[in-house]
Design an enzyme around this catalytic site. Structure first.
Site, short mmCIF file in Angstrom:
data_model
loop_
_atom_site.label_atom_id
_atom_site.label_comp_id
_atom_site.label_asym_id
_atom_site.label_seq_id
_atom_site.Cartn_x
_atom_site.Cartn_y
_atom_site.Cartn_z
N THR A 128 -7.94 2.64 12.81
CA THR A 128 -7.65 2.14 14.32
C THR A 128 -8.90 2.35 15.32
O THR A 128 -9.40 3.47 15.18
CB THR A 128 -6.39 2.60 14.82
OG1 THR A 128 -6.34 2.27 16.33
CG2 THR A 128 -6.29 4.18 14.67
N ASP A 129 -9.09 1.23 16.18
CA ASP A 129 -9.87 1.77 17.48
C ASP A 129 -9.67 3.01 18.08
O ASP A 129 -10.44 3.66 18.91
CB ASP A 129 -10.05 0.39 18.26
CG ASP A 129 -8.63 0.14 18.96
OD1 ASP A 129 -7.70 0.66 18.59
OD2 ASP A 129 -8.96 -0.81 19.87
N GLU A 130 -8.48 3.43 18.06
CA GLU A 130 -7.93 4.59 18.84
C GLU A 130 -8.53 5.90 18.47
O GLU A 130 -8.37 6.93 19.26
CB GLU A 130 -6.45 4.81 18.76
CG GLU A 130 -5.57 3.37 19.01
CD GLU A 130 -3.97 3.64 19.56
OE1 GLU A 130 -3.65 4.50 19.70
OE2 GLU A 130 -3.36 2.49 19.42
N TYR A 152 -1.36 10.66 17.21
CA TYR A 152 -1.36 9.61 16.23
C TYR A 152 -2.77 9.26 16.01
O TYR A 152 -3.32 9.21 14.89
CB TYR A 152 -0.95 8.22 16.86
CG TYR A 152 -1.45 6.96 16.22
CD1 TYR A 152 -1.00 6.77 14.93
CD2 TYR A 152 -2.10 5.98 16.83
CE1 TYR A 152 -1.51 5.52 14.24
CE2 TYR A 152 -2.72 4.83 16.28
CZ TYR A 152 -2.13 4.37 14.96
OH TYR A 152 -2.85 3.35 14.59
N LYS A 156 -5.21 9.84 12.45
CA LYS A 156 -5.89 8.54 11.82
C LYS A 156 -7.26 8.90 11.74
O LYS A 156 -8.39 8.93 10.70
CB LYS A 156 -5.87 7.22 12.77
CG LYS A 156 -4.34 6.75 12.59
CD LYS A 156 -3.91 6.08 11.41
CE LYS A 156 -4.58 4.92 10.97
NZ LYS A 156 -4.12 4.40 9.68
P1 NAD Z 1 4.14 -0.29 10.79
O1 NAD Z 1 4.55 1.04 11.35
O2 NAD Z 1 4.63 -1.55 11.22
O3 NAD Z 1 4.11 -0.33 9.11
C1 NAD Z 1 3.46 1.29 8.21
C2 NAD Z 1 4.41 0.96 7.19
O4 NAD Z 1 4.03 2.16 6.40
C3 NAD Z 1 5.81 0.86 7.04
O5 NAD Z 1 6.27 0.04 6.13
C4 NAD Z 1 6.27 2.39 6.64
O6 NAD Z 1 7.57 2.24 6.00
C5 NAD Z 1 5.03 2.68 5.85
N1 NAD Z 1 4.89 4.20 5.59
C6 NAD Z 1 4.91 4.98 6.57
N2 NAD Z 1 4.59 6.38 6.36
C7 NAD Z 1 4.75 6.19 4.78
C8 NAD Z 1 4.56 7.03 3.58
N3 NAD Z 1 4.45 8.42 4.07
N4 NAD Z 1 4.51 6.63 2.25
C9 NAD Z 1 4.73 5.26 2.05
N5 NAD Z 1 4.85 4.47 3.26
C10 NAD Z 1 4.70 4.66 4.31
O7 NAD Z 1 2.54 -0.06 11.32
P2 NAD Z 1 1.52 -1.45 11.25
O8 NAD Z 1 1.38 -1.77 12.66
O9 NAD Z 1 1.71 -2.51 10.09
O10 NAD Z 1 0.21 -0.63 10.87
C11 NAD Z 1 -0.43 -0.38 9.46
C12 NAD Z 1 -1.81 0.22 9.47
O11 NAD Z 1 -2.51 -0.51 10.34
C13 NAD Z 1 -1.64 1.68 10.01
O12 NAD Z 1 -2.53 2.54 9.29
C14 NAD Z 1 -2.14 1.70 11.44
O13 NAD Z 1 -2.54 3.03 11.71
C15 NAD Z 1 -3.02 0.60 11.35
N6 NAD Z 1 -3.34 -0.24 12.72
C16 NAD Z 1 -2.57 -0.80 13.20
C17 NAD Z 1 -2.76 -1.69 14.26
C18 NAD Z 1 -1.90 -2.22 15.33
O14 NAD Z 1 -2.03 -2.82 16.24
N7 NAD Z 1 -0.56 -2.32 14.54
C19 NAD Z 1 -4.06 -1.74 14.87
C20 NAD Z 1 -5.19 -1.04 14.17
C21 NAD Z 1 -4.94 -0.23 12.98
#
Ligand code: NAD
Length: 325
Positions: A128-130, A152, A156
């Site tokens: 993530t950009d964060e 968070y 990351k």
């Molecule tokens: P989300 O919370 O919707 O999905 C995360 C998934 O990971 C869930 O299905 C959860 O059950 C699973 N999970 C969590 N811990 C786990 C574990 N220990 N073992 C197995 N599964 C596990 O989040 P998202 O928004 O879909 O984000 C997905 C990824 O993208 C993350 O790594 C996040 O940091 C990254 N990301 C998200 C954004 C955003 O805007 N949402 C932006 C940049 C990066």
């Protein structure tokens, strides 16, 4: 190609899996997918198509990325891993940071170890950009320092370093992506866009943190998924790719757009105490992925946001009831 997608039942992971199975991503024809997800509060089976819709192409495993024994069983035979699994909500990380260190840092280390043991060919780490912190001006390149401000973001950033070390030390063929804020269907209602949208659709107020002047870049989830696929296929080992898109908006701008799209008035906006350590602005320089891999965002923000509001309007059963916030 056979791909293991961790966190594949969450918001972005499930969008990626659906796009792979529908063949809308480059090089996705005939790809077989295994989803590994802990199915905690954010992972939902109904985010994914039924396995019967894609005979022999989709397998779903309920399990934890911190479970090395399970990974040793599941991973062999896969050509690549796309690693989404993470605790993902900043607000939750303020109250329970240890859960974030466990899933995001220990989980990534356990997965990396299992990939080495299984000889998995390719690894894409979804970050993530964060991790860069907050900046009032300019844009971060992939070489900008990691200065995370929330638990968070710290977890990351640590996971990015775990992946970097595995590349340097053990030659893991891994690339890391750092993406801006995503919006799209099936995002958990705890996150800003669905939280505000679903409340406004019910005629309820929306809580804007502080003065609402915090700036984020917004990218449609389908543009993020395509970027990940391009990195999977053509990204270089040890390389980081920013995925921004360039569509900046303050939280107040975004709230105004959502009010309009939901047909709601400004009286529903409620300013609340700011989030602790709230980053003021994120902004990515994403020239690397554009020039090296030919990526560019395809979804215009106004159109994409209107589509997403329409999706929540049409899918009340997905978010109403116990999940509604
Ligand atoms: P989300 O919370 O919707 O999905 C995360 C998934 O990971 C869930 O299905 C959860 O059950 C699973 N999970 C969590 N811990 C786990 C574990 N220990 N073992 C197995 N599964 C596990 O989040 P998202 O928004 O879909 O984000 C997905 C990824 O993208 C993350 O790594 C996040 O940091 C990254 N990301 C998200 C954004 C955003 O805007 N949402 C932006 C940049 C990066």
């Amino acid at each position: 190609m056979r791909v293991l997608v961790t966190g594949g039942a969450g918001f972005i992971g499930s969008a990626y899996v659906r796009a792979l199975l529908e063949g809308t991503l480059p090089g996705s024809e005939g790809v077989r997918v295994t989803v590994l997800d802990a199915f905690g509060y954010a992972g939902r089976r109904d985010n994914l198509p039924a396995a019967a819709e894609h005979p022999d192409r989709l397998e779903v495993v309920a399990g934890d990325v911190c479970d090395g024994a399970l990974l040793a069983e599941v991973l062999p035979g896969h050509d690549a891993v796309v690693h989404f699994a993470a605790e993902s909500h900043v607000d939750r990380s303020l109250h329970d940071p240890a859960a974030f260190v466990r899933s995001n840092v220990l989980g990534t280390q356990t997965l990396v170890d299992a990939c080495r043991a299984a000889g998995t060919g390719r690894f894409v780490h979804v970050s993530t950009d964060e991790v860069y912190g907050s900046t009032d001006e300019g844009r971060w390149t992939e070489d900008s320092p990691l200065l995370p401000n929330s638990p968070y973001a710290a977890s990351k950033a640590a996971s990015d370093l775990v992946v970097r070390a595995a590349v340097r030390t053990h030659g893991l063929d891994a690339s890391t992506t750092r993406c801006s804020n995503n919006y799209g269907p099936r995002q958990h209602v705890e996150k800003l866009v669905p939280h505000f949208t679903t409340r406004l659709l019910q005629g309820r107020t929306v809580p804007v943190y502080g003065d609402g002047g915090n700036v984020r870049e917004w990218l449609h989830v389908s543009d993020h998924c395509r970027a990940l696929q391009l990195v999977l296929l053509g990204g270089r080992a040890g390389r980081v790719y920013n995925v921004g898109g360039g569509q900046e908006a303050t939280n107040l701008d975004l709230t105004g757009r959502l009010l309009d799209l939901c047909g709601a008035g400004p009286h529903l906006v409620r300013h609340v105490a700011d989030r602790l350590g709230h980053d003021r602005r994120y902004a990515l320089d994403d020239r690397r992925i554009r020039t090296e891999l030919g990526w560019e965002p395809l979804v215009d923000f106004a159109t994409g946001l209107a589509d997403v509001v329409a999706w929540y309007r049409e899918h009340t059963a997905w978010w109403a009831g116990p999940a509604a916030a």
